[in-house]
Design a protein around this motif. Structure first.
Motif, PDB file in Angstrom:
ATOM      1  N   ILE A   1       0.847  -1.188   0.000  1.00  0.00           N
ATOM      2  CA  ILE A   1       0.000   0.000   0.000  1.00  0.00           C
ATOM      3  C   ILE A   1       0.884   1.241   0.000  1.00  0.00           C
ATOM      4  O   ILE A   1       2.086   1.171   0.258  1.00  0.00           O
ATOM      5  N   SER A   2       0.281   2.375  -0.308  1.00  0.00           N
ATOM      6  CA  SER A   2       1.002   3.655  -0.281  1.00  0.00           C
ATOM      7  C   SER A   2       0.501   4.490   0.880  1.00  0.00           C
ATOM      8  O   SER A   2      -0.684   4.483   1.204  1.00  0.00           O
ATOM      9  N   ARG A   3       1.404   5.201   1.499  1.00  0.00           N
ATOM     10  CA  ARG A   3       1.075   6.100   2.597  1.00  0.00           C
ATOM     11  C   ARG A   3       1.469   7.520   2.204  1.00  0.00           C
ATOM     12  O   ARG A   3       2.556   7.739   1.669  1.00  0.00           O
ATOM     13  N   ASP A   4       0.598   8.494   2.468  1.00  0.00           N
ATOM     14  CA  ASP A   4       0.929   9.881   2.161  1.00  0.00           C
ATOM     15  C   ASP A   4       1.399  10.635   3.400  1.00  0.00           C
ATOM     16  O   ASP A   4       1.489  11.857   3.398  1.00  0.00           O
ATOM     17  N   ARG A   5       1.689   9.923   4.461  1.00  0.00           N
ATOM     18  CA  ARG A   5       2.183  10.560   5.684  1.00  0.00           C
ATOM     19  C   ARG A   5       3.149   9.605   6.370  1.00  0.00           C
ATOM     20  O   ARG A   5       3.147   8.403   6.133  1.00  0.00           O
ATOM     21  N   HIS A   6       3.970  10.163   7.238  1.00  0.00           N
ATOM     22  CA  HIS A   6       4.872   9.342   8.032  1.00  0.00           C
ATOM     23  C   HIS A   6       4.097   8.658   9.156  1.00  0.00           C
ATOM     24  O   HIS A   6       3.134   9.217   9.698  1.00  0.00           O
ATOM     25  N   PRO A   7       4.512   7.458   9.543  1.00  0.00           N
ATOM     26  CA  PRO A   7       3.836   6.758  10.628  1.00  0.00           C
ATOM     27  C   PRO A   7       4.352   7.172  12.004  1.00  0.00           C
ATOM     28  O   PRO A   7       5.316   7.935  12.116  1.00  0.00           O
ATOM     29  N   PHE A   8       3.685   6.697  13.027  1.00  0.00           N
ATOM     30  CA  PHE A   8       4.142   6.789  14.411  1.00  0.00           C
ATOM     31  C   PHE A   8       4.228   8.212  14.948  1.00  0.00           C
ATOM     32  O   PHE A   8       5.033   8.510  15.831  1.00  0.00           O
TER      33      PHE A   8
ATOM     34  N   LYS B   1       9.887  11.552  -8.171  1.00  0.00           N
ATOM     35  CA  LYS B   1      10.957  10.939  -7.382  1.00  0.00           C
ATOM     36  C   LYS B   1      12.319  11.271  -7.976  1.00  0.00           C
ATOM     37  O   LYS B   1      13.266  11.602  -7.242  1.00  0.00           O
ATOM     38  N   SER B   2      12.445  11.196  -9.304  1.00  0.00           N
ATOM     39  CA  SER B   2      13.748  11.476  -9.926  1.00  0.00           C
ATOM     40  C   SER B   2      14.180  12.918  -9.675  1.00  0.00           C
ATOM     41  O   SER B   2      15.338  13.178  -9.352  1.00  0.00           O
ATOM     42  N   LEU B   3      13.261  13.857  -9.810  1.00  0.00           N
ATOM     43  CA  LEU B   3      13.585  15.264  -9.546  1.00  0.00           C
ATOM     44  C   LEU B   3      14.070  15.448  -8.112  1.00  0.00           C
ATOM     45  O   LEU B   3      15.056  16.154  -7.855  1.00  0.00           O
ATOM     46  N   GLN B   4      13.372  14.845  -7.173  1.00  0.00           N
ATOM     47  CA  GLN B   4      13.726  14.990  -5.764  1.00  0.00           C
ATOM     48  C   GLN B   4      15.026  14.273  -5.432  1.00  0.00           C
ATOM     49  O   GLN B   4      15.837  14.771  -4.642  1.00  0.00           O
TER      50      GLN B   4
ATOM     51  N   SER C   1       7.953   4.833   0.624  1.00  0.00           N
ATOM     52  CA  SER C   1       7.946   4.584  -0.818  1.00  0.00           C
ATOM     53  C   SER C   1       6.709   5.221  -1.429  1.00  0.00           C
ATOM     54  O   SER C   1       5.593   5.032  -0.941  1.00  0.00           O
ATOM     55  N   GLY C   2       6.919   5.976  -2.501  1.00  0.00           N
ATOM     56  CA  GLY C   2       5.785   6.591  -3.173  1.00  0.00           C
ATOM     57  C   GLY C   2       5.417   5.915  -4.475  1.00  0.00           C
ATOM     58  O   GLY C   2       4.548   6.399  -5.208  1.00  0.00           O
ATOM     59  N   LEU C   3       6.075   4.792  -4.764  1.00  0.00           N
ATOM     60  CA  LEU C   3       5.850   4.110  -6.032  1.00  0.00           C
ATOM     61  C   LEU C   3       4.931   2.908  -5.848  1.00  0.00           C
ATOM     62  O   LEU C   3       4.885   2.309  -4.771  1.00  0.00           O
ATOM     63  N   PRO C   4       4.229   2.512  -6.903  1.00  0.00           N
ATOM     64  CA  PRO C   4       3.426   1.289  -6.833  1.00  0.00           C
ATOM     65  C   PRO C   4       4.328   0.067  -6.873  1.00  0.00           C
ATOM     66  O   PRO C   4       5.521   0.171  -7.194  1.00  0.00           O
ATOM     67  N   PRO C   5       3.798  -1.118  -6.569  1.00  0.00           N
ATOM     68  CA  PRO C   5       4.608  -2.335  -6.711  1.00  0.00           C
ATOM     69  C   PRO C   5       5.079  -2.488  -8.154  1.00  0.00           C
ATOM     70  O   PRO C   5       4.355  -2.167  -9.101  1.00  0.00           O
TER      71      PRO C   5
ATOM     72  N   TRP D   1      16.287   6.940   2.654  1.00  0.00           N
ATOM     73  CA  TRP D   1      16.240   5.484   2.614  1.00  0.00           C
ATOM     74  C   TRP D   1      14.761   5.064   2.637  1.00  0.00           C
ATOM     75  O   TRP D   1      14.049   5.330   3.588  1.00  0.00           O
ATOM     76  N   PHE D   2      14.328   4.400   1.582  1.00  0.00           N
ATOM     77  CA  PHE D   2      12.905   4.123   1.432  1.00  0.00           C
ATOM     78  C   PHE D   2      12.490   2.850   2.179  1.00  0.00           C
ATOM     79  O   PHE D   2      13.269   1.910   2.317  1.00  0.00           O
ATOM     80  N   TYR D   3      11.257   2.887   2.637  1.00  0.00           N
ATOM     81  CA  TYR D   3      10.638   1.687   3.207  1.00  0.00           C
ATOM     82  C   TYR D   3       9.309   1.444   2.512  1.00  0.00           C
ATOM     83  O   TYR D   3       8.653   2.367   2.036  1.00  0.00           O
ATOM     84  N   GLU D   4       8.931   0.160   2.427  1.00  0.00           N
ATOM     85  CA  GLU D   4       7.659  -0.223   1.840  1.00  0.00           C
ATOM     86  C   GLU D   4       6.630  -0.434   2.939  1.00  0.00           C
ATOM     87  O   GLU D   4       6.975  -0.819   4.069  1.00  0.00           O
TER      88      GLU D   4
END
Length: 813
Positions: free
Chosen positions: A9-16, A462-465, A226-230, A98-101
């Protein structure tokens, strides 16, 4: 439908964030950090890469629940749930991102096992793979599940997996990381179910974190969602077994494919194995070499299933094309040919231990059109029960279509699309078989093509960033490729990144994205404005690449020995002017005016320094020793030269055969010039090289058009398809964010052209036809909420949403 226990799944916010607030109430500001409740873990002790680790946890669910977990690893992981692979990662990033899924688990009551395979290749890793230190993290969002399955909380076990060896890639496929040698007699089979011995309690490391807190720590993973789909995973079917022969060794690179050695009577059984899953028995003391043509270029994960065959050896390699020996060289010719050719490829080696239904797979995907499977058995027969080839890439959804009256153009479209697809993964890539690096120059062209093909701009953003974050280096400049441990800087690519930001503003225009990029754009420009005494820009020392040309060593254009290049200066003018347009779009009028003043001053200095009145052209250097299409293109695209000189440059660009020609990459900018010329169209004499690709056996566009090209799949060569939409159909934004459209069809010699091009508000549909007198007529359909103009033959017609007929033939509509 079958039960799907896990989905990405995708999340638009940080957890915790609640956890952070609770911690902040008990800590002083300088003590506070954005910790997660779960921590990174690793296998105990100090282990020098390369190695592969396994992590496992058995737990009991007393009741069913839906749980969101966040997973990452250094360097990469495969995630297993109850013995089945359910995820891959971590998405490629850098040390500061560092990305997380994120996965949603549908946990049913009962006993379960979580496991992960994590590899750390160190110096043998792919060039584009970042690393800080080996580790794994799995963090459930639910506080109730933290102590049950969270790493650093629950009783996770780990062990170093045995049997893995690694072969460094030294030539073909360089930069893609070491390939695998897996010894089944040593391997820990069943680790994905937590089976076997040798498990130890995993060692906790630092906590996970939300990467929005500023920190300069190099030893921590600064984590981002991670902002990308599987990535796409779909089976490859219908492969062609083109050669079966005896083999007495796994080393076949020097063995030419000879028709006289082919065993046609065995082809059917190997084809049935590959295409229908029909098991095949290889007798004892037998060697076979099978060459497989997948009939298209693929990025893929292979998997073999075997039983028995203790002491056997299997090697599965991949190649873009086969090589023909010519003197002391091996070269690629027609990509359809295999006879009298050699298979020089890269891949993995597996050594069966005799066990039942052993699954053999790779750590990272392979690429190419051809596969070679070589099998050597010992005293036991080997059953090959399956060879599964699974395509992987970014799930690009093509939403646009182009058609015209010339079949050569239509035949090129799938070649360009395939090139774009295969260079899109967790990042853009220059090429999938070599390097797999996200270079700025390549990425700009890939992003432009993506704008005309799909609404999905997640990989572009993502590439721009990522490029902006690559500036965390001593120069403060954008790295030429990122992620990349070498940190190389190509100054021209810094300007291409600035122009890439402009492209995003023009074609998409999300101000929140641009606000995060503009500070970096401003800083890069300031650092590159290194002036000479006469107001020109002096190229920084380093790799001043501009284009691959045989007469330009290292791709560096002539500069008269003084590091002052005409091409580089005109490119800087373009970047300054386009940045001014973005600043104005963002409401920064003062900054826009400043960039415009700097652009005007630099253009004046360049015009004075590089103009050759006699030739009517701009030189590459102040000594007037070299001239190129590149310099003329960038001067014209800058929009900063007078009409009379522009007219003379246009004539010289079309007629002066002495100019150094643009290559497959820089031809994009040549085509951009033709899109600006009154009555201009794409030059057929230059498109011919692309139209010949199909007859030469290419399924994708190459890196260069020279007789011998390194990479057969280079997305920067797919850019003519962008021009099919933006130049031939003539559909381009006329204001930032594609708020309005300008359609200027340029059919050239085509009688008809039509298509549908995606727009943020829907789809733009056009159909145009040209008559013998040069008149143009057609139909334009705009989505609701969009308006603009169509231009042709010196006239313009206002467009509104809906379908309209347009006529520039002199007849009444």
């Amino acid at each position: 439908m079958p039960h799907m226990p896990v989905k990405k799944i995708s999340r638009d916010r940080h957890p915790f964030e609640d956890h952070e607030r609770e911690r902040s109430e008990t800590l002083l500001p300088w003590e506070y950090d954005d910790y997660w409740p779960s921590a990174w873990i690793r296998h105990p002790g100090r282990h020098e890469p390369p190695f592969v680790s396994a992590f496992a946890l058995r737990f009991e669910a007393l009741q069913g629940d839906t749980v969101v977990v966040h997973v990452s690893a250094d360097e990469r992981y495969e995630l297993y749930y109850d013995g089945e692979r359910v995820g891959r990662g971590s998405e490629r990033g850098g040390k500061s991102n560092w990305f997380y899924e994120s996965y949603e688990f549908d946990i049913r009551p009962g006993a379960h096992t979580l496991a992960a395979r994590v590899w750390s290749l160190g110096k043998l890793k792919p060039w584009a793979q970042a690393t800080i230190g080996p580790g794994f993290i799995l963090a459930p969002e639910s506080e109730r599940w933290t102590g049950v399955i969270g790493t650093g909380n629950a009783q996770w076990q780990s062990k170093r997996l045995r049997g893995y060896g690694f072969a460094e890639v030294a030539s073909k496929g360089i930069g893609t990381g070491a390939k695998l040698l897996l010894d089944g007699s040593l391997h820990d089979w069943g680790f994905e179910r937590g089976e076997g011995d040798g498990w130890m309690t995993a060692e906790p490391l630092h906590s996970g974190n939300n990467g929005y807190v500023y920190t300069s720590a190099d030893s921590k993973h600064i984590m981002q969602p991670s902002g990308l789909p599987p990535m796409l995973e779909q089976p490859i079917t219908g492969v062609d077994v083109r050669y079966v022969a005896s083999a007495d060794s796994l080393e076949t690179s020097d063995a030419a494919i000879e028709r006289s050695l082919h065993l046609p009577e065995e082809s059917g059984s190997w084809s049935a194995l590959l295409n229908a899953g029909q098991p095949l028995l290889v007798p004892p003391r037998t060697g076979r070499r099978i060459v497989i043509d997948m009939d298209n270029y693929y990025c893929l994960y292979p998997e073999l299933v075997t039983s028995g065959g203790a002491g056997s050896a299997i090697r599965l390699r991949f190649a873009e094309a086969l090589y023909r020996r010519e003197g002391n060289r091996v070269v690629k010719r027609n990509r359809n040919d295999i006879e009298d050719c050699r298979f020089v490829g890269i891949g993995d080696t597996f050594l069966p231990d005799g066990g039942d239904r052993r699954r053999w797979g790779t750590l990272w995907w392979h690429a190419g059109r051809y596969a070679e499977l070589t099998v050597i058995t010992a005293d036991e027969p080997l059953w090959i029960q399956a060879v599964v080839l699974t395509e992987t890439r970014y799930p690009l959804r093509i939403e646009s279509e182009f058609r015209c009256s010339d079949d050569r153009w239509n035949a090129f479209v799938p070649i360009a699309l395939r090139s774009q697809e295969l260079c899109m993964h967790e990042t853009y890539m220059d090429c999938p078989y070599w390097e797999q690096m996200m270079y700025v120059g390549d990425s700009r062209l890939e992003a432009l093509l993506q704008y005309v093909l799909t609404k999905d701009d997640r990989l572009t953003v993502k590439s721009l960033q990522m490029f902006e974050r690559s500036r965390r280096n001593p120069t403060g400049l954008v790295a030429c490729a990122w992620p990349d441990g070498s940190g190389k800087i190509i100054p021209s690519f810094c300007f291409w990144w600035v122009l890439m930001v402009y492209d995003y503003a023009l074609w998409r225009g999300d101000r929140s994205v641009l606000a995060g990029l503009l500070p970096g754009v401003r800083d890069v420009l300031e650092r590159l404005l290194l002036r000479s005494e006469d107001g020109l820009l002096r190229s920084p020392r380093g790799w001043n690449f501009m284009d691959w040309q045989a007469e330009w060593p290292g791709g560096i254009p002539p500069h008269g020995g003084e590091e002052i290049s005409g091409i580089y200066n005109w490119l800087a003018v373009c970047a300054l002017k386009q940045t001014a347009a973005v600043e104005r779009y963002m409401g920064e009028e003062e900054l826009a005016s400043r960039w415009e003043r700097l652009a005007a001053a630099l253009a004046e200095a360049a015009d004075r320094a590089f103009w050759n009145e006699e030739r009517g052209l701009y030189a590459d250097d102040r000594k007037m020793g070299a001239y190129s299409e590149h310099a003329q293109c960038m001067a014209l695209l800058s929009g900063s030269i007078g009409q009379e000189r522009a007219r003379r440059v246009e004539v010289g660009l079309a007629q002066d055969s002495r100019l150094t020609r643009t290559s497959i990459f820089f031809a994009h900018y040549l085509f951009e010039v033709y899109s600006l010329l009154e009555g201009g169209s794409l030059p057929m004499d230059r498109l011919g090289q692309w139209f010949e690709l199909e007859s030469r056996g290419f399924r994708t566009t190459p890196e260069v058009f020279e007789d011998e090209t390194r990479s057969d799949c280079h997305a920067w060569g797919a850019h003519p398809l962008y021009h099919f939409y933006a130049t031939v159909l003539g559909i381009r934004p006329s204001s930032m964010g594609f708020a309005e459209v300008a359609i200027t069809p340029r059919l050239g010699d085509l009688r008809e052209a039509e298509g549908e091009m995606v727009h943020p508000l829907g789809v733009i549909r056009v159909r145009f036809a040209r008559d013998d007198e040069g008149g143009l007529s057609g139909i334009v359909e705009l989505p609701e909420g969009l308006q603009g103009f169509v231009y042709a033959n010196g006239e313009q017609v206002r467009l509104r949403a809906g379908k309209m007929k347009v006529d520039f033939t002199g007849r009444k509509v």
